[in-house]
Design a protein around this motif. Structure first.
Motif, PDB file in Angstrom:
ATOM      1  N   ASN A 199      -0.726  18.847  -1.340  1.00 10.90           N
ATOM      2  CA  ASN A 199      -0.294  17.923  -0.391  1.00 10.90           C
ATOM      3  C   ASN A 199      -0.306  16.495  -0.560  1.00 10.90           C
ATOM      4  O   ASN A 199      -0.759  15.791   0.045  1.00 10.90           O
ATOM      5  N   PHE A 200      -0.073  16.128  -1.739  1.00 14.19           N
ATOM      6  CA  PHE A 200      -0.071  14.658  -2.377  1.00 14.19           C
ATOM      7  C   PHE A 200      -1.289  14.136  -2.052  1.00 14.19           C
ATOM      8  O   PHE A 200      -1.714  12.784  -1.540  1.00 14.19           O
ATOM      9  N   GLU A 201      -2.568  14.736  -2.291  1.00 10.78           N
ATOM     10  CA  GLU A 201      -3.874  14.251  -1.837  1.00 10.78           C
ATOM     11  C   GLU A 201      -4.230  12.871  -2.446  1.00 10.78           C
ATOM     12  O   GLU A 201      -4.608  12.038  -1.813  1.00 10.78           O
ATOM     13  N   VAL A 202      -4.054  12.788  -3.613  1.00  2.77           N
ATOM     14  CA  VAL A 202      -4.611  11.660  -4.264  1.00  2.77           C
ATOM     15  C   VAL A 202      -3.623  10.261  -3.551  1.00  2.77           C
ATOM     16  O   VAL A 202      -4.453   9.262  -3.402  1.00  2.77           O
ATOM     17  N   TYR A 203      -2.350  10.625  -3.392  1.00  2.48           N
ATOM     18  CA  TYR A 203      -1.440   9.576  -2.690  1.00  2.48           C
ATOM     19  C   TYR A 203      -1.647   9.195  -1.380  1.00  2.48           C
ATOM     20  O   TYR A 203      -1.548   8.096  -1.111  1.00  2.48           O
ATOM     21  N   ARG A 204      -2.025  10.187  -0.610  1.00  3.19           N
ATOM     22  CA  ARG A 204      -2.775   9.986   0.737  1.00  3.19           C
ATOM     23  C   ARG A 204      -3.936   9.432   0.855  1.00  3.19           C
ATOM     24  O   ARG A 204      -4.091   8.361   1.443  1.00  3.19           O
ATOM     25  N   GLN A 205      -4.785   9.829   0.020  1.00  2.00           N
ATOM     26  CA  GLN A 205      -6.165   9.167   0.116  1.00  2.00           C
ATOM     27  C   GLN A 205      -6.233   7.813  -0.292  1.00  2.00           C
ATOM     28  O   GLN A 205      -6.917   6.976   0.327  1.00  2.00           O
ATOM     29  N   ALA A 206      -5.226   7.561  -1.065  1.00  7.34           N
ATOM     30  CA  ALA A 206      -5.089   5.953  -1.794  1.00  7.34           C
ATOM     31  C   ALA A 206      -4.326   5.356  -0.711  1.00  7.34           C
ATOM     32  O   ALA A 206      -3.979   3.960  -0.989  1.00  7.34           O
ATOM     33  N   GLY A 207      -3.497   5.805   0.371  1.00  6.07           N
ATOM     34  CA  GLY A 207      -2.807   5.136   1.227  1.00  6.07           C
ATOM     35  C   GLY A 207      -1.698   4.729   0.844  1.00  6.07           C
ATOM     36  O   GLY A 207      -0.945   3.809   1.182  1.00  6.07           O
ATOM     37  N   TYR A 208      -1.201   5.420  -0.264  1.00  5.20           N
ATOM     38  CA  TYR A 208       0.222   4.823  -0.898  1.00  5.20           C
ATOM     39  C   TYR A 208       1.437   5.685  -0.163  1.00  5.20           C
ATOM     40  O   TYR A 208       2.351   5.046   0.012  1.00  5.20           O
ATOM     41  N   MET A 209       1.106   6.945   0.305  1.00  3.51           N
ATOM     42  CA  MET A 209       2.299   7.717   1.146  1.00  3.51           C
ATOM     43  C   MET A 209       1.551   8.160   2.232  1.00  3.51           C
ATOM     44  O   MET A 209       0.711   8.804   2.211  1.00  3.51           O
ATOM     45  N   LYS A 210       2.182   8.060   3.460  1.00  3.07           N
ATOM     46  CA  LYS A 210       1.640   8.622   4.962  1.00  3.07           C
ATOM     47  C   LYS A 210       2.761   9.826   5.315  1.00  3.07           C
ATOM     48  O   LYS A 210       2.309  10.691   5.820  1.00  3.07           O
ATOM     49  N   ASP A 211       3.930   9.177   5.241  1.00  6.25           N
ATOM     50  CA  ASP A 211       5.068  10.117   5.855  1.00  6.25           C
ATOM     51  C   ASP A 211       6.345  10.204   5.032  1.00  6.25           C
ATOM     52  O   ASP A 211       7.030   9.369   4.953  1.00  6.25           O
ATOM     53  N   THR A 212       6.308  11.169   4.331  1.00  2.00           N
ATOM     54  CA  THR A 212       7.451  11.308   3.294  1.00  2.00           C
ATOM     55  C   THR A 212       8.730  11.608   3.895  1.00  2.00           C
ATOM     56  O   THR A 212       9.841  11.522   3.204  1.00  2.00           O
ATOM     57  N   ASN A 213       8.803  11.593   5.083  1.00  5.83           N
ATOM     58  CA  ASN A 213      10.221  11.782   5.774  1.00  5.83           C
ATOM     59  C   ASN A 213      10.795  10.316   6.202  1.00  5.83           C
ATOM     60  O   ASN A 213      12.005  10.176   6.351  1.00  5.83           O
ATOM     61  N   ILE A 214       9.891   9.155   5.926  1.00  4.16           N
ATOM     62  CA  ILE A 214      10.480   8.073   6.494  1.00  4.16           C
ATOM     63  C   ILE A 214      11.045   7.383   5.068  1.00  4.16           C
ATOM     64  O   ILE A 214      10.707   7.777   3.969  1.00  4.16           O
ATOM     65  N   TYR A 215      12.055   6.398   5.113  1.00  2.00           N
ATOM     66  CA  TYR A 215      12.721   6.036   3.924  1.00  2.00           C
ATOM     67  C   TYR A 215      11.665   5.262   2.868  1.00  2.00           C
ATOM     68  O   TYR A 215      11.973   5.437   1.646  1.00  2.00           O
ATOM     69  N   SER A 216      10.858   4.391   3.445  1.00  2.00           N
ATOM     70  CA  SER A 216       9.885   3.743   2.692  1.00  2.00           C
ATOM     71  C   SER A 216       9.006   4.688   1.713  1.00  2.00           C
ATOM     72  O   SER A 216       8.866   4.494   0.458  1.00  2.00           O
ATOM     73  N   ASP A 217       8.619   5.633   2.271  1.00  2.00           N
ATOM     74  CA  ASP A 217       8.005   6.497   1.774  1.00  2.00           C
ATOM     75  C   ASP A 217       8.806   7.631   0.624  1.00  2.00           C
ATOM     76  O   ASP A 217       8.403   7.956  -0.171  1.00  2.00           O
ATOM     77  N   TYR A 218       9.975   7.824   1.027  1.00  2.00           N
ATOM     78  CA  TYR A 218      10.940   8.457   0.415  1.00  2.00           C
ATOM     79  C   TYR A 218      11.160   7.822  -1.056  1.00  2.00           C
ATOM     80  O   TYR A 218      11.075   8.454  -2.046  1.00  2.00           O
ATOM     81  N   GLU A 219      11.215   6.316  -0.913  1.00  2.00           N
ATOM     82  CA  GLU A 219      11.556   5.487  -2.011  1.00  2.00           C
ATOM     83  C   GLU A 219      10.402   5.690  -2.850  1.00  2.00           C
ATOM     84  O   GLU A 219      10.376   5.813  -4.130  1.00  2.00           O
ATOM     85  N   LYS A 220       9.117   5.712  -2.618  1.00  2.00           N
ATOM     86  CA  LYS A 220       7.808   5.733  -3.294  1.00  2.00           C
ATOM     87  C   LYS A 220       7.891   7.046  -4.086  1.00  2.00           C
ATOM     88  O   LYS A 220       7.410   7.276  -5.169  1.00  2.00           O
ATOM     89  N   MET A 221       8.139   8.245  -3.282  1.00  2.00           N
ATOM     90  CA  MET A 221       7.921   9.487  -3.795  1.00  2.00           C
ATOM     91  C   MET A 221       8.878   9.725  -4.757  1.00  2.00           C
ATOM     92  O   MET A 221       8.487  10.790  -5.843  1.00  2.00           O
ATOM     93  N   TYR A 222      10.037   8.978  -4.999  1.00  2.00           N
ATOM     94  CA  TYR A 222      11.005   9.687  -5.881  1.00  2.00           C
ATOM     95  C   TYR A 222      11.399   8.397  -7.009  1.00  2.00           C
ATOM     96  O   TYR A 222      12.482   8.350  -7.362  1.00  2.00           O
ATOM     97  N   SER A 223      10.697   7.363  -7.025  1.00  2.00           N
ATOM     98  CA  SER A 223      11.016   6.447  -8.023  1.00  2.00           C
ATOM     99  C   SER A 223       9.950   6.472  -9.105  1.00  2.00           C
ATOM    100  O   SER A 223       8.831   6.312  -8.976  1.00  2.00           O
ATOM    101  N   THR A 224      10.649   6.385 -10.404  1.00  2.00           N
ATOM    102  CA  THR A 224       9.858   6.388 -11.562  1.00  2.00           C
ATOM    103  C   THR A 224      10.316   5.621 -12.250  1.00  2.00           C
ATOM    104  O   THR A 224      11.321   4.782 -12.355  1.00  2.00           O
ATOM    105  N   PRO A 225       9.370   4.882 -13.441  1.00  2.00           N
ATOM    106  CA  PRO A 225       9.808   3.773 -14.144  1.00  2.00           C
ATOM    107  C   PRO A 225      10.927   4.197 -15.457  1.00  2.00           C
ATOM    108  O   PRO A 225      11.069   5.225 -15.832  1.00  2.00           O
ATOM    109  N   LEU A 226      11.562   3.084 -15.834  1.00  2.00           N
ATOM    110  CA  LEU A 226      12.844   3.158 -16.638  1.00  2.00           C
ATOM    111  C   LEU A 226      12.832   1.755 -17.520  1.00  2.00           C
ATOM    112  O   LEU A 226      12.631   0.890 -16.752  1.00  2.00           O
ATOM    113  N   VAL A 227      13.166   2.061 -18.731  1.00  2.00           N
ATOM    114  CA  VAL A 227      13.336   0.726 -19.545  1.00  2.00           C
ATOM    115  C   VAL A 227      14.417   1.153 -20.767  1.00  2.00           C
ATOM    116  O   VAL A 227      14.327   2.311 -20.958  1.00  2.00           O
TER     117      VAL A 227
END
Length: 690
Positions: free
Chosen positions: A475-503
């Protein structure tokens, strides 16, 4: 008279069991699926009609088998519930790890899930095993008493019940809307929550039906296919190597700002990002489903044009791809991956996608391992080896695995702490520490690849991207405990949840081009072809057109407004998607796509030059040849022999005395995977000396 009463009582016991077991199955299944008894009770009281229909589903299912003799039917009645319990538990665990529950496409990936769980180590404690054993023992006792103290209905009545139950069960499964007849529109947004496991699954399955687009037809596709590549954008004399690296679960942990990380796990990737085009890959999966991102990059197609409930991609026929496009322009094409050849059916899919060969883990000799996985440095060294083998340009699809989760096993004896923060508990801290360490190793492998390419001194483009975020705890424990994601239904958290690095790095333009990239995986292929000045096929021309019009992100449908997505610009793209995967492939009428006829698995084909009888300890057959691998086995008249891998040129085997009298004396070598499937083989030759 007394005997008749006793018989009637036994029939009553039989019917009571038939009626009660489906309800208990329903209740326990929902409690497992929802994670608590309280949640199951709440659903029963809040969604009574859906509960009733769900009960009928389980009742009709077991009643379909009532024609069986009592000694078979009673055990089936009890044990079938275990099937539903396992399905519910699998769906619940998936929700814990990835935030989504069971999807129809998951049923075709059971083997992959088991393989990853096996690789990650033993995930079941002795307490879990003891609990399962206790429940099974209880079931056995209940089955014994149920058989002894019950009496079946006459066969004719049971046959009639079975017949009508089968008809009604089929009708119910084909019309899942019955489950939601009294469910509000708002409640239907959560299929499993409102309809239960059975109703939710059937409703989601209905939603996976692919609909033919309104404007789809040969004429329309033909017009799309005839669009020409703009003049001046192609240089046939410039043929840089193109390497696409899917880095398993690649992400930037420094984004967890509250955790005060003690070291940077990806310094090499970061250095590339600071000097070359880089940014975010907006993927469509979390914590798993690697193949979705990979296929989007390779084909230029997007899962966003499929029904939302279809999480997985399946390529079951020749499909245009970067490999097809580049092979037609003189490139050699190979896929290299340090995991099992059959995972996601890659050994077959890569052939459909136009690769000439696939170097899977079964063809790595004496590889260094990190825990259960082959070190990604071994993979990158193999990729460089593939580049060295050819004089012309190469296209390589490289897929790493060593940083794969879940991150709860033991892979290192000296696991370094990754964070100074006390925000995480002991379990989540270990998960983060292990992830950071595996990521550091993968980052080192990226340096291995780049250094190897530099030594070759050939023009080369290397694109490196993360396929999905790592699943850091339930249930995203590390992300939640670190305060990185709170509600994956809102767009800002959706972006965080699905953005990976690219070069995107190359060795023919000066460093300092910090173009900011932001795209979904389907656009990367045309971006690379454009950068390499290569001719594009219709699908890549279309993705470039869409990208140039400012659409670089195709999100989930509920987020189209936030991305200001202009759907009118995607109409031709959607038609191409349907035509390629589900339609008549009109797109290929004048642009044929055919697999490589001599496609094979391995870096080079294995071959035998001789097979002789010898006396070397217990081994009495020596096979010589070339390109032998550790997973190779010697066969005698198609019988597997005890085999010793000596080198790429020599293998030894034991020929039992019982086989010496066989008339035929033919030897060959086959490479077997962990499913005991031959994935490469030599020709048959006679055994000399016999």
């Amino acid at each position: 008279m007394k005997g008749r009463i006793t018989a009637n009582k036994k029939v009553s016991v039989y019917m009571t069991i038939l009626i009660v077991i489906p309800f208990l199955t329903l209740f326990v299944t929902e409690a497992i699926h929802r994670g608590s008894l309280r949640s199951a009770f709440d659903w029963i009281f809040d969604s009574s009609f859906s509960v009733l229909v769900s009960y009928l589903f389980y009742l009709l299912f077991v009643s379909s088998f009532i024609f069986l003799p009592k000694k078979l039917f009673i055990p089936f009645l009890f044990l079938q519930s275990w099937f539903w319990f396992l399905v519910a538990y699998g769906s619940y665990r998936k929700f814990q790890l990835r935030g989504t529950r069971l999807m129809p496409t998951d049923l075709e990936l059971v083997k992959e899930g088991i393989a990853i769980m096996d690789s990650a180590g033993d995930l079941f404690t002795w307490r879990t095993g003891a609990a399962i054993a206790l429940v099974l023992a209880l079931f056995i006792v209940m089955i014994y008493f149920a058989i002894r103290h019950s009496k079946q209905l006459p066969l004719k009545i049971r046959a009639a019940i079975s017949f009508f139950s089968i008809l009604l069960f089929a009708a119910l499964t084909m019309n899942p809307q019955v489950f939601s007849m009294r469910v509000s529109e708002e409640q239907q947004k959560d299929d499993y929550g409102s309809l239960g496991l059975a109703g939710g699954y059937l409703e989601i399955r209905k939603k996976t039906t692919v609909q033919k687009p309104f404007r789809y037809g040969e004429d329309r596709i033909g017009k799309i296919a005839t669009v020409k590549t703009p003049p001046g954008t192609v240089d046939p004399n410039f043929k840089p190597n193109i390497i696409v690296v899917l880095a398993e679960a690649l992400w930037d942990p420094l984004k967890l700002e509250k955790l005060d990380l003690e070291y940077d796990p990806i310094p090499n990737f970061r250095a590339l990002s600071e000097n070359y085009p880089s940014g975010d890959m907006r993927v469509h999966i979390y914590g798993g489903g690697t193949f979705n991102s990979e296929v989007e990059v390779l084909t230029g197609l997007t899962t966003r044009f499929q029904p939302e409930a279809m999480e997985a991609y399946y390529i079951n026929r020749p499909t245009d791809s970067l490999a097809h496009v580049l092979r037609k322009q003189g490139y050699r094409t190979a896929a290299v991956h340090n995991f099992k050849n059959w995972f996601y059916n890659r050994s077959v899919v890569y052939k459909h996608l136009g690769f000439e060969k696939f170097v899977a883990m079964e063809f790595f000799n004496n590889p260094v391992k990190i825990g259960p996985y082959i070190d990604d440095n071994e993979l990158m060294n193999q990729a460089v080896t593939e580049l060295k083998k050819t004089e012309g340009p190469d296209f390589l699809n490289v897929v790493t695995v060593a940083s794969h989760g879940p991150y709860i096993d033991i892979r290192y004896n000296d696991l370094q702490s990754c964070s100074k923060s006390s925000v995480l508990n002991k379990e989540t801290k270990y998960i983060l520490d292990l992830y950071c360490r595996t990521l550091k190793d993968t980052d080192e492998s990226i340096k291995t690849l780049i250094d190897g390419v530099k030594e070759l001194n050939e023009p080369t483009i290397v694109a490196i991207y993360g396929d999905h975020l790592p699943m850091l705890g339930n249930n995203f424990e590390v992300y939640r405990q670190a305060g990185y994601m709170k509600d994956t239904n809102i767009y800002s958290d959706y972006e965080k949840m699905y953005s990976t690095p690219l070069v995107v790095w190359d060795n023919f333009t000066p460093p300092g081009n910090r173009e900011r990239l932001k795209m979904t995986p389907n656009f990367l292929g045309s971006y690379l072809l454009s950068h390499a000045k290569k001719e594009m096929s219709p699908v890549f021309r279309e993705t470039k057109k869409v990208y140039d019009q400012g659409i670089t992100i195709i999100p989930r449908r509920e987020h189209n407004d936030e991305e200001k997505l202009d759907q009118s610009k995607l109409e031709d793209y959607k038609l191409i998607h349907y035509d390629t995967l589900y339609g008549n492939q009109y797109l290929y009428k004048n642009n044929p796509v055919s697999p490589v006829e001599d496609y094979f698995l391995g870096s080079e084909r294995i071959a035998i030059t001789s097979a002789d009888t010898v006396s070397e300890g217990k081994y009495n057959i020596r096979v010589t040849g070339k390109n032998f691998v550790e997973h190779g086995k010697v066969f005698y008249n198609d019988n597997l022999l005890q085999t010793k891998f000596v080198s790429e040129n020599v293998m030894l085997a034991v020929l039992p005395d019982s086989m010496r009298k066989q008339k035929e004396k033919l030897v060959d070598v086959k490479v077997l995977d962990d499913q005991k499937t031959p994935i490469a083989k030599t020709k048959l030759i006679p055994l000399d000396g016999e």
